[in-house]
Structures are given as structure tokens and as C-alpha cells.
Design a protein around this motif. Structure first.
Motif, PDB file in Angstrom:
ATOM      1  N   GLY A   1       0.780  -1.230   0.000  1.00  0.00           N
ATOM      2  CA  GLY A   1       0.000   0.000   0.000  1.00  0.00           C
ATOM      3  C   GLY A   1       0.811   1.278   0.000  1.00  0.00           C
ATOM      4  O   GLY A   1       0.262   2.357  -0.218  1.00  0.00           O
ATOM      5  N   GLU A   2       2.117   1.200   0.249  1.00  0.00           N
ATOM      6  CA  GLU A   2       2.936   2.414   0.258  1.00  0.00           C
ATOM      7  C   GLU A   2       3.237   2.855  -1.174  1.00  0.00           C
ATOM      8  O   GLU A   2       3.496   2.025  -2.047  1.00  0.00           O
ATOM      9  N   VAL A   3       3.204   4.171  -1.381  1.00  0.00           N
ATOM     10  CA  VAL A   3       3.388   4.754  -2.704  1.00  0.00           C
ATOM     11  C   VAL A   3       4.668   5.587  -2.715  1.00  0.00           C
ATOM     12  O   VAL A   3       4.875   6.435  -1.832  1.00  0.00           O
ATOM     13  N   ASP A   4       5.516   5.338  -3.719  1.00  0.00           N
ATOM     14  CA  ASP A   4       6.761   6.089  -3.871  1.00  0.00           C
ATOM     15  C   ASP A   4       6.452   7.574  -4.050  1.00  0.00           C
ATOM     16  O   ASP A   4       5.594   7.946  -4.859  1.00  0.00           O
ATOM     17  N   GLY A   5       7.122   8.404  -3.275  1.00  0.00           N
ATOM     18  CA  GLY A   5       6.928   9.844  -3.358  1.00  0.00           C
ATOM     19  C   GLY A   5       5.826  10.368  -2.461  1.00  0.00           C
ATOM     20  O   GLY A   5       5.726  11.567  -2.235  1.00  0.00           O
ATOM     21  N   GLN A   6       4.988   9.473  -1.969  1.00  0.00           N
ATOM     22  CA  GLN A   6       3.918   9.873  -1.055  1.00  0.00           C
ATOM     23  C   GLN A   6       4.241   9.446   0.371  1.00  0.00           C
ATOM     24  O   GLN A   6       4.210  10.251   1.285  1.00  0.00           O
ATOM     25  N   HIS A   7       4.553   8.166   0.549  1.00  0.00           N
ATOM     26  CA  HIS A   7       4.892   7.665   1.876  1.00  0.00           C
ATOM     27  C   HIS A   7       6.389   7.819   2.142  1.00  0.00           C
ATOM     28  O   HIS A   7       6.790   8.220   3.237  1.00  0.00           O
ATOM     29  N   TYR A   8       7.188   7.470   1.171  1.00  0.00           N
ATOM     30  CA  TYR A   8       8.655   7.610   1.196  1.00  0.00           C
ATOM     31  C   TYR A   8       9.109   7.737  -0.243  1.00  0.00           C
ATOM     32  O   TYR A   8       8.381   7.384  -1.171  1.00  0.00           O
ATOM     33  N   TRP A   9      10.343   8.182  -0.398  1.00  0.00           N
ATOM     34  CA  TRP A   9      11.037   8.025  -1.670  1.00  0.00           C
ATOM     35  C   TRP A   9      11.818   6.728  -1.508  1.00  0.00           C
ATOM     36  O   TRP A   9      12.736   6.651  -0.691  1.00  0.00           O
ATOM     37  N   PHE A  10      11.439   5.681  -2.227  1.00  0.00           N
ATOM     38  CA  PHE A  10      12.096   4.391  -2.120  1.00  0.00           C
ATOM     39  C   PHE A  10      13.277   4.377  -3.088  1.00  0.00           C
ATOM     40  O   PHE A  10      13.090   4.419  -4.306  1.00  0.00           O
ATOM     41  N   LEU A  11      14.478   4.347  -2.513  1.00  0.00           N
ATOM     42  CA  LEU A  11      15.699   4.478  -3.305  1.00  0.00           C
ATOM     43  C   LEU A  11      16.559   3.229  -3.230  1.00  0.00           C
ATOM     44  O   LEU A  11      16.568   2.527  -2.210  1.00  0.00           O
ATOM     45  N   SER A  12      17.324   3.015  -4.282  1.00  0.00           N
ATOM     46  CA  SER A  12      18.351   1.977  -4.248  1.00  0.00           C
ATOM     47  C   SER A  12      19.490   2.471  -3.351  1.00  0.00           C
ATOM     48  O   SER A  12      19.596   3.671  -3.061  1.00  0.00           O
ATOM     49  N   ASN A  13      20.346   1.562  -2.937  1.00  0.00           N
ATOM     50  CA  ASN A  13      21.508   1.968  -2.146  1.00  0.00           C
ATOM     51  C   ASN A  13      22.385   2.936  -2.934  1.00  0.00           C
ATOM     52  O   ASN A  13      22.916   3.899  -2.376  1.00  0.00           O
ATOM     53  N   ALA A  14      22.510   2.707  -4.239  1.00  0.00           N
ATOM     54  CA  ALA A  14      23.340   3.596  -5.073  1.00  0.00           C
ATOM     55  C   ALA A  14      22.755   5.010  -5.125  1.00  0.00           C
ATOM     56  O   ALA A  14      23.488   6.003  -5.016  1.00  0.00           O
ATOM     57  N   ALA A  15      21.443   5.110  -5.277  1.00  0.00           N
ATOM     58  CA  ALA A  15      20.805   6.434  -5.318  1.00  0.00           C
ATOM     59  C   ALA A  15      20.946   7.140  -3.973  1.00  0.00           C
ATOM     60  O   ALA A  15      21.165   8.358  -3.932  1.00  0.00           O
ATOM     61  N   PHE A  16      20.821   6.404  -2.885  1.00  0.00           N
ATOM     62  CA  PHE A  16      20.996   6.996  -1.554  1.00  0.00           C
ATOM     63  C   PHE A  16      22.431   7.487  -1.401  1.00  0.00           C
ATOM     64  O   PHE A  16      22.669   8.594  -0.881  1.00  0.00           O
ATOM     65  N   ASP A  17      23.394   6.689  -1.864  1.00  0.00           N
ATOM     66  CA  ASP A  17      24.803   7.090  -1.813  1.00  0.00           C
ATOM     67  C   ASP A  17      25.042   8.384  -2.587  1.00  0.00           C
ATOM     68  O   ASP A  17      25.856   9.218  -2.163  1.00  0.00           O
ATOM     69  N   GLU A  18      24.352   8.559  -3.708  1.00  0.00           N
ATOM     70  CA  GLU A  18      24.494   9.800  -4.494  1.00  0.00           C
ATOM     71  C   GLU A  18      24.017  11.012  -3.696  1.00  0.00           C
ATOM     72  O   GLU A  18      24.654  12.070  -3.728  1.00  0.00           O
ATOM     73  N   LEU A  19      22.890  10.874  -2.975  1.00  0.00           N
ATOM     74  CA  LEU A  19      22.419  11.976  -2.127  1.00  0.00           C
ATOM     75  C   LEU A  19      23.430  12.300  -1.038  1.00  0.00           C
ATOM     76  O   LEU A  19      23.693  13.472  -0.741  1.00  0.00           O
TER      77      LEU A  19
END
Length: 183
Positions: free
Chosen positions: A44-62
Motif C-alpha cells: 500500500g505504500e506509494v513512492d513519493g507519497q509515503h517515502y522516496w524508495f531508493l536503491s543503495n546507489a541512489a541513496f549514496d548519491e544523495l
């Protein structure tokens, strides 16, 4: 920056999300930050609404771009963080900003934004917290144990916060938050 920042924190399953959603329903003018996480979405969780669900690589970029206001490894496993640009933009617009984050994140926000108001959402008691975690049925036994271990440390840190709100009744807890925020 002229916006008002309130951090809502507390242990797993205490009802932080429920309280924040109820606050937002009553006061749609508050701006609630959407956190980023490396954990998988729950049903039921929606990307961008509940969380931004990121890969480890995308999180590392932030992280590399210093584009997180705060971040932490939560429950010894998944990373969560607050994208800085959106929060700072909302503050610049003079908005009432709500961050629903964990204890580690709250400490980082206090260091970076000392004017932030920190509110700890507490359970009525330990047994109720355990019942809520088990009752939501989103974690297996190992995950529940890890979360409860983390929760004990979080409960012990409640006195680091400006205010403690006991979530024994969502409506009452929201009433208390409305008073604290001057809404």
C-alpha cells in the motif's frame, strides 16, 4: 529562512505516521516532508507519497552531494534520510514544516537547525508498544525484535526532546500537537 520546523520522533509502532496524517488532515497548511529510504515498500505504500524508495546507489548519491538534512541506519539495516532541498525550500517559503524521523535524525536536525522544535511521541506503556508492533503485522519475528531493541534506546532518550506527547489516543495527541504548534 523563516519557516517553523517541528521534528516528530519516537519509537517504532508508536503511531508517529498516524498522528502526523491526522494533524495534516486537520491542518492541510502544514508541509510534511517525505523521507527517503532504502527499505522496500510495505503493501500500500506509494513512492513519493509515503517515502522516496531508493536503491543503495541512489541513496549514496544523495550522501555524496550532501543533499540530506539528516540520515541514519535504522534498526541496524535500512537507511532513511530527509532530502534537504525540499525542506529548506519550504522553510524559505515560510511554511510550517513537519519532519517525521527517527532519534538519530532528530539529533542531526537539532545540530543543523537549532531552532527546530523536537517532539517525542511516546506510547502509553511498553506492552502497548509491543502490541501495536505485532498488530500491524508488517515485520517478521526477527525484524520485530530488532525494532523493539531499538525502541528501548529511543524511549530512554525522550528527555532530549522539547516536548513529549503520549499517544494513548490519536485525537488527543493531535490536540496536544496543535497546541504546541500554535495552529
Amino acid at each position: 529562512m523563516s519557516g517553523d520546523v517541528t521534528v516528530i520522533s519516537g519509537p517504532t509502532a508508536v503511531g508517529k505516521g498516524t498522528v502526523v496524517r491526522a494533524l495534516k488532515e486537520r491542518h492541510p497548511e502544514v508541509w510534511v516532508s517525505v523521507s527517503a529510504t532504502t527499505r522496500a515498500p510495505r503493501p500500500g505504500e506509494v513512492d513519493g507519497q509515503h517515502y522516496w524508495f531508493l536503491s543503495n546507489a541512489a541513496f549514496d548519491e544523495l550522501l555524496a552531494a550532501d543533499d540530506l538534512l539528516e540520515w541514519a541506519v535504522v534498526h541496524g539495516r535500512d537507511r532513511y534520510g530527509t532530502p534537504a532541498g525540499a525542506v529548506l525550500g519550504a522553510m524559505d517559503r515560510g511554511e510550517r514544516v513537519i519532519l517525521e524521523i527517527d532519534l538519530q535524525g532528530a539529533r542531526q536536525v537539532r545540530a543543523r537547525l537549532p531552532q527546530a522544535r523536537l517532539v517525542f511521541i511516546a506510547p502509553p506503556d511498553w506492552d502497548e508498544l509491543v502490541a501495536r508492533l505485532v498488530g500491524r503485522g508488517t515485520e517478521n519475528a526477527e525484524q520485530r525484535e530488532r525494532r523493539l531493541h531499538t525502541a528501548r534506546g529511543e524511549l530512554a532518550a525522550a528527555d532530549e526532546f522539547d516536548h513529549i506527547v503520549v499517544n494513548d489516543d490519536v485525537g488527543r495527541a493531535v490536540d496536544e500537537l496543535v497546541d504546541l504548534l500554535g495552529l
